[in-house]
Design a protein around this motif. Structure first.
Motif, PDB file in Angstrom:
ATOM      1  N   SER A  38       7.088  -8.756 -11.075  1.00 32.11           N
ATOM      2  CA  SER A  38       6.924 -10.240 -10.336  1.00 32.11           C
ATOM      3  C   SER A  38       6.205 -10.163  -8.809  1.00 32.11           C
ATOM      4  N   THR A  39       6.380  -8.842  -8.192  1.00 35.29           N
ATOM      5  CA  THR A  39       5.719  -9.212  -6.913  1.00 35.29           C
ATOM      6  C   THR A  39       4.271  -8.142  -7.072  1.00 35.29           C
ATOM      7  N   GLY A  40       4.047  -7.363  -8.134  1.00 37.15           N
ATOM      8  CA  GLY A  40       2.751  -6.775  -8.224  1.00 37.15           C
ATOM      9  C   GLY A  40       2.954  -5.499  -7.292  1.00 37.15           C
ATOM     10  N   GLU A  64      -1.544   0.678   1.397  1.00 36.86           N
ATOM     11  CA  GLU A  64      -2.426  -0.433   1.624  1.00 36.86           C
ATOM     12  C   GLU A  64      -2.880  -1.056   0.522  1.00 36.86           C
ATOM     13  N   GLY A  65      -2.664  -2.307   0.444  1.00 36.62           N
ATOM     14  CA  GLY A  65      -3.112  -3.081  -0.796  1.00 36.62           C
ATOM     15  C   GLY A  65      -2.070  -3.118  -2.150  1.00 36.62           C
ATOM     16  N   ALA A  66      -1.184  -2.126  -1.888  1.00 41.73           N
ATOM     17  CA  ALA A  66      -0.382  -1.792  -3.054  1.00 41.73           C
ATOM     18  C   ALA A  66       1.080  -2.448  -2.875  1.00 41.73           C
ATOM     19  N   GLY A  67       1.364  -2.979  -1.731  1.00 40.82           N
ATOM     20  CA  GLY A  67       2.698  -3.678  -1.511  1.00 40.82           C
ATOM     21  C   GLY A  67       3.056  -4.910  -2.335  1.00 40.82           C
ATOM     22  N   ARG A  89      -4.288  -3.018 -11.785  1.00 39.22           N
ATOM     23  CA  ARG A  89      -3.179  -3.907 -11.526  1.00 39.22           C
ATOM     24  C   ARG A  89      -3.806  -5.466 -12.277  1.00 39.22           C
ATOM     25  N   VAL A  90      -2.892  -6.145 -13.284  1.00 41.56           N
ATOM     26  CA  VAL A  90      -3.594  -7.357 -13.390  1.00 41.56           C
ATOM     27  C   VAL A  90      -2.620  -8.301 -13.168  1.00 41.56           C
ATOM     28  N   LYS A 106      -0.228   8.232  -0.921  1.00 39.72           N
ATOM     29  CA  LYS A 106       0.324   6.686  -0.947  1.00 39.72           C
ATOM     30  C   LYS A 106      -0.511   6.248  -2.170  1.00 39.72           C
ATOM     31  N   VAL A 107       0.242   5.319  -2.815  1.00 41.08           N
ATOM     32  CA  VAL A 107      -0.624   4.368  -3.690  1.00 41.08           C
ATOM     33  C   VAL A 107      -1.369   3.181  -2.821  1.00 41.08           C
ATOM     34  N   VAL A 108      -2.547   3.188  -2.843  1.00 39.96           N
ATOM     35  CA  VAL A 108      -3.542   2.119  -2.346  1.00 39.96           C
ATOM     36  C   VAL A 108      -3.997   1.272  -3.399  1.00 39.96           C
TER      37      VAL A 108
END
Length: 114
Positions: A38-40, A64-67, A89-90, A106-108
């Motif tokens: 739901s949040t991505g 960064e960008g993965a939140g 990520r779709v 970190k996952v970015v």
């Protein structure tokens, strides 16, 4: 009767899957990505051997960008590129996509685009 139906529906809603998991396409990388549907928000974990003992699970938090992203219905889609360590990520509602990968522990993710 309505109360009985509501009581039956509550456990089903509570058990709904909120995460999706998919492996990185790279065939020599034991990394699995997860996305909050739901949040991505994206994270990843992998196995690492530990010298002389049992291995450990190493997890990478969202960077960064993965939140969290705008509310949607998110999923993961690995490419078929056998050397690709990242994953798509779709957003299944909007058709937007981004690439997520591990960078500096970190996952970015790249910005979402159509």
């Amino acid at each position: 009767m309505i109360a009985v139906l509501a009581a039956c529906a509550a456990p089903a809603a509570a058990g709904a899957a909120s995460f999706e998991f998919a492996p990185a396409p790279q065939n020599d990388l034991n990394r699995v990505y997860r996305v909050d549907r739901s949040t991505g928000e994206v994270g990843a974990c992998q196995f690492q051997l530990k010298e002389g003992g049992v291995g450990v699970t190493i997890c990478f938090l969202a960077g960064e960008g993965a939140g969290p992203q705008p509310a949607g219905e998110y999923g993961l889609m690995p490419s078929r590129h056998e050397r690709e360590g990242g994953i798509f990520r779709v957003n299944l509602r909007t058709g937007e996509m981004s690439i997520c990968y591990v960078f500096d522990d970190k996952v970015v993710c790249t910005p979402q685009a159509k």
